[in-house]
Design a protein around this motif. Structure first.
Motif, PDB file in Angstrom:
ATOM      1  N   LEU A 139      53.913  47.009  23.642  1.00 30.85           N
ATOM      2  CA  LEU A 139      53.790  46.715  25.065  1.00 30.85           C
ATOM      3  C   LEU A 139      54.314  47.851  25.941  1.00 30.85           C
ATOM      4  CD1 LEU A 139      54.904  42.951  25.209  1.00 30.85           C
ATOM      5  CD2 LEU A 139      52.581  43.856  25.428  1.00 30.85           C
ATOM      6  N   LYS A 140      54.927  48.862  25.353  1.00 30.38           N
ATOM      7  CA  LYS A 140      55.461  49.981  26.128  1.00 30.38           C
ATOM      8  C   LYS A 140      54.359  50.618  26.961  1.00 30.38           C
ATOM      9  CE  LYS A 140      58.322  54.107  25.825  1.00 30.38           C
ATOM     10  NZ  LYS A 140      59.121  54.997  24.950  1.00 30.38           N
ATOM     11  N   GLY A 141      54.600  50.706  28.266  1.00 31.98           N
ATOM     12  CA  GLY A 141      53.631  51.298  29.175  1.00 31.98           C
ATOM     13  C   GLY A 141      52.495  50.368  29.573  1.00 31.98           C
ATOM     14  N   LYS A 142      52.508  49.136  29.081  1.00 29.99           N
ATOM     15  CA  LYS A 142      51.415  48.192  29.351  1.00 29.99           C
ATOM     16  C   LYS A 142      51.743  47.291  30.540  1.00 29.99           C
ATOM     17  CE  LYS A 142      49.290  49.689  25.676  1.00 29.99           C
ATOM     18  NZ  LYS A 142      48.232  50.700  25.830  1.00 29.99           N
ATOM     19  N   LYS A 143      50.708  46.709  31.110  1.00 32.64           N
ATOM     20  CA  LYS A 143      50.849  45.798  32.237  1.00 32.64           C
ATOM     21  C   LYS A 143      50.927  44.370  31.715  1.00 32.64           C
ATOM     22  CE  LYS A 143      48.997  45.042  36.890  1.00 32.64           C
ATOM     23  NZ  LYS A 143      47.940  45.459  37.849  1.00 32.64           N
ATOM     24  N   VAL A 144      52.032  43.702  32.020  1.00 31.27           N
ATOM     25  CA  VAL A 144      52.287  42.360  31.505  1.00 31.27           C
ATOM     26  C   VAL A 144      52.434  41.383  32.664  1.00 31.27           C
ATOM     27  CG1 VAL A 144      53.752  40.943  30.014  1.00 31.27           C
ATOM     28  CG2 VAL A 144      53.497  43.401  29.544  1.00 31.27           C
ATOM     29  N   GLY A 145      51.686  40.292  32.611  1.00 33.67           N
ATOM     30  CA  GLY A 145      51.726  39.293  33.669  1.00 33.67           C
ATOM     31  C   GLY A 145      52.595  38.102  33.307  1.00 33.67           C
ATOM     32  N   PHE A 146      53.318  37.562  34.303  1.00 33.89           N
ATOM     33  CA  PHE A 146      54.169  36.393  34.106  1.00 33.89           C
ATOM     34  C   PHE A 146      54.672  35.939  35.472  1.00 33.89           C
ATOM     35  CE2 PHE A 146      56.514  40.298  33.781  1.00 33.89           C
ATOM     36  CZ  PHE A 146      57.601  40.117  34.605  1.00 33.89           C
ATOM     37  N   ALA A 147      55.196  34.735  35.537  1.00 32.00           N
ATOM     38  CA  ALA A 147      55.766  34.205  36.781  1.00 32.00           C
ATOM     39  C   ALA A 147      57.212  34.658  36.913  1.00 32.00           C
ATOM     40  CB  ALA A 147      55.678  32.686  36.797  1.00 32.00           C
ATOM     41  N   LYS A 148      57.544  35.163  38.065  1.00 33.26           N
ATOM     42  CA  LYS A 148      58.901  35.660  38.307  1.00 33.26           C
ATOM     43  C   LYS A 148      59.935  34.548  38.162  1.00 33.26           C
ATOM     44  CE  LYS A 148      61.660  38.270  41.631  1.00 33.26           C
ATOM     45  NZ  LYS A 148      61.684  38.920  42.965  1.00 33.26           N
ATOM     46  N   ALA A 149      61.018  34.863  37.446  1.00 34.79           N
ATOM     47  CA  ALA A 149      62.158  33.956  37.240  1.00 34.79           C
ATOM     48  C   ALA A 149      61.840  32.767  36.354  1.00 34.79           C
ATOM     49  CB  ALA A 149      62.734  33.472  38.565  1.00 34.79           C
ATOM     50  N   PHE A 184      44.317  37.789  33.087  1.00 33.48           N
ATOM     51  CA  PHE A 184      44.275  37.987  31.635  1.00 33.48           C
ATOM     52  C   PHE A 184      42.832  37.994  31.135  1.00 33.48           C
ATOM     53  CE2 PHE A 184      44.509  36.141  27.281  1.00 33.48           C
ATOM     54  CZ  PHE A 184      45.280  37.121  26.676  1.00 33.48           C
ATOM     55  N   GLU A 185      42.048  37.047  31.608  1.00 32.44           N
ATOM     56  CA  GLU A 185      40.659  36.951  31.134  1.00 32.44           C
ATOM     57  C   GLU A 185      39.785  38.091  31.660  1.00 32.44           C
ATOM     58  OE1 GLU A 185      39.442  32.963  32.115  1.00 32.44           O
ATOM     59  OE2 GLU A 185      40.381  32.136  30.294  1.00 32.44           O
ATOM     60  N   LYS A 186      40.130  38.639  32.817  1.00 38.37           N
ATOM     61  CA  LYS A 186      39.376  39.769  33.374  1.00 38.37           C
ATOM     62  C   LYS A 186      39.802  41.102  32.763  1.00 38.37           C
ATOM     63  CE  LYS A 186      40.315  39.210  37.689  1.00 38.37           C
ATOM     64  NZ  LYS A 186      40.360  39.403  39.167  1.00 38.37           N
ATOM     65  N   GLY A 187      40.912  41.100  32.030  1.00 45.03           N
ATOM     66  CA  GLY A 187      41.421  42.345  31.464  1.00 45.03           C
ATOM     67  C   GLY A 187      42.261  43.144  32.448  1.00 45.03           C
ATOM     68  N   ALA A 188      42.696  42.489  33.561  1.00 42.31           N
ATOM     69  CA  ALA A 188      43.504  43.176  34.561  1.00 42.31           C
ATOM     70  C   ALA A 188      44.958  43.339  34.113  1.00 42.31           C
ATOM     71  CB  ALA A 188      43.455  42.419  35.888  1.00 42.31           C
ATOM     72  N   ILE A 189      45.365  42.570  33.116  1.00 39.87           N
ATOM     73  CA  ILE A 189      46.685  42.736  32.501  1.00 39.87           C
ATOM     74  C   ILE A 189      46.486  42.843  30.992  1.00 39.87           C
ATOM     75  CG2 ILE A 189      48.058  41.608  34.300  1.00 39.87           C
ATOM     76  CD1 ILE A 189      47.944  39.008  32.721  1.00 39.87           C
TER      77      ILE A 189
END
Length: 325
Positions: A139-149, A184-189
């Motif tokens: 995951l180094k350098g990758k864009k990861v999506g999640f809800a803050k906190a 995620f499904e669009k490949g944006a993350i």
């Protein structure tokens, strides 16, 4: 004035007085019978509250206390506790263990009402099935999506640390579960960190691969809270809420198919997906005790070390509700 006319006037005055008193009593009775509204916040993953809402059980149990409920849905735990902190809510349904830490750092005066036992596999880091990412280290350098906190936020930090990385090694994308799924499904993350039932829905409806769940790194306990002002004013209400949560948690685990069928139209998910999600949650409701808050301090310290928490907090210095008191 004659004695008879004086008596007549006295009688009329007495009747008028009694009528006034009677109407006042009726008015007072009307005011007294008007229910007090208690504001309850929840999110889609608030399974036990969703069951209680669908069944109408909580309103029924609170009716003898002259209490009515108003329901308020939130996208995730952080805005839910922010509303509680701003006195826009009285009670918060379950939020992940990370969320109270942020609320405490913001100075919120909260009372821990109850907790659900750990459910570490009910949240995970996922990638698309054809992704070249094979391990958390990738995951180094990758864009990861999640809800803050959210609990997912801490899971990511803990998993990165275990892999020898820090939070600064990835590009974070703070997204609600719905926005995270779309990205995620669009490949944006490149990867998505999420919890059930969103996790189960992604597993059943999309081609995903789990990089890591919380096993051994993030126990994922969920807490129910109230504003301390409300907890002091209405412990009778909190006792009812606690008892209904405890009873409903047992019912969901003992009746998985019935629970999934009940929640299907509420969540807009098929029953099989919900049953898969519910199988990973403990739903065992306990009183919160100081000894059970150890991981809260580790979570707070981890966020502080990554400069994601504005100040150091004592995660154990909180008000705890005693349902038996």
């Amino acid at each position: 004035m004659t004695h008879s006319s004086s008596t007549s006037i006295s009688r009329r005055a007495a009747i008028a007085t009694l009528a006034a008193l009677g109407s006042g009593a009726v008015l007072a009775q009307g005011v007294a019978s008007r229910p007090v509204t208690v504001r309850l916040g929840y999110q889609k993953s608030s399974t036990l509250i969703a069951v209680l809402k669908a069944q109408g059980a909580l309103e029924k149990q609170l009716a003898p206390l002259n209490v009515a409920l108003s329901w308020h849905e939130f996208t995730s735990g952080l805005p839910l506790l922010e509303a509680l902190n701003l006195d826009n809510l009285d009670i918060s349904a379950d939020v992940a263990d990370t969320v109270p830490v942020f609320a405490q750092a913001a100075g919120a005066d909260l009372t821990f009402l109850a907790q659900e036992a750990p459910s570490p596999s009910a949240q995970a880091i996922v990638v698309r099935e054809d992704s070249p990412i094979r391990t958390v280290a990738d995951l180094k350098g990758k864009k990861v999506g999640f809800a803050k906190a959210a609990g997912a936020h801490y899971l990511l930090i803990a998993a990165l640390d275990k892999a020898g990385l820090s939070f600064k090694d990835i590009e974070p994308a703070y997204l609600t579960p719905a926005d995270g799924r779309a990205a995620f499904e669009k490949g944006a993350i490149d990867a998505w960190v999420v919890w059930d039932p969103f996790l189960a829905a992604a597993q059943r409806q999309s081609k995903v691969r789990v990089l890591a769940d919380g096993a051994g790194i993030a126990s994922y306990q969920r807490y129910y809270l109230a504003s301390s002002k409300f907890a002091k004013a209405r412990p009778d209400v909190l006792r009812v809420v606690y008892a209904e949560l405890e009873k409903t948690g047992k019912w969901v685990k003992q009746n998985p198919k019935e629970a999934a069928t009940l929640l299907s139209p509420v969540w807009g998910l098929d029953a099989a997906t919900i049953e898969q999600a519910n199988a990973r949650r403990s739903y065992a409701v306990w009183p919160v005790v100081p000894e059970g808050l150890g991981e809260q301090q580790r979570i707070a310290d981890a966020f502080l070390a990554e400069k994601l928490l504005p100040r150091k907090i004592d995660a154990l210095n909180v008000a705890l509700f005693k349902p038996g008191a």
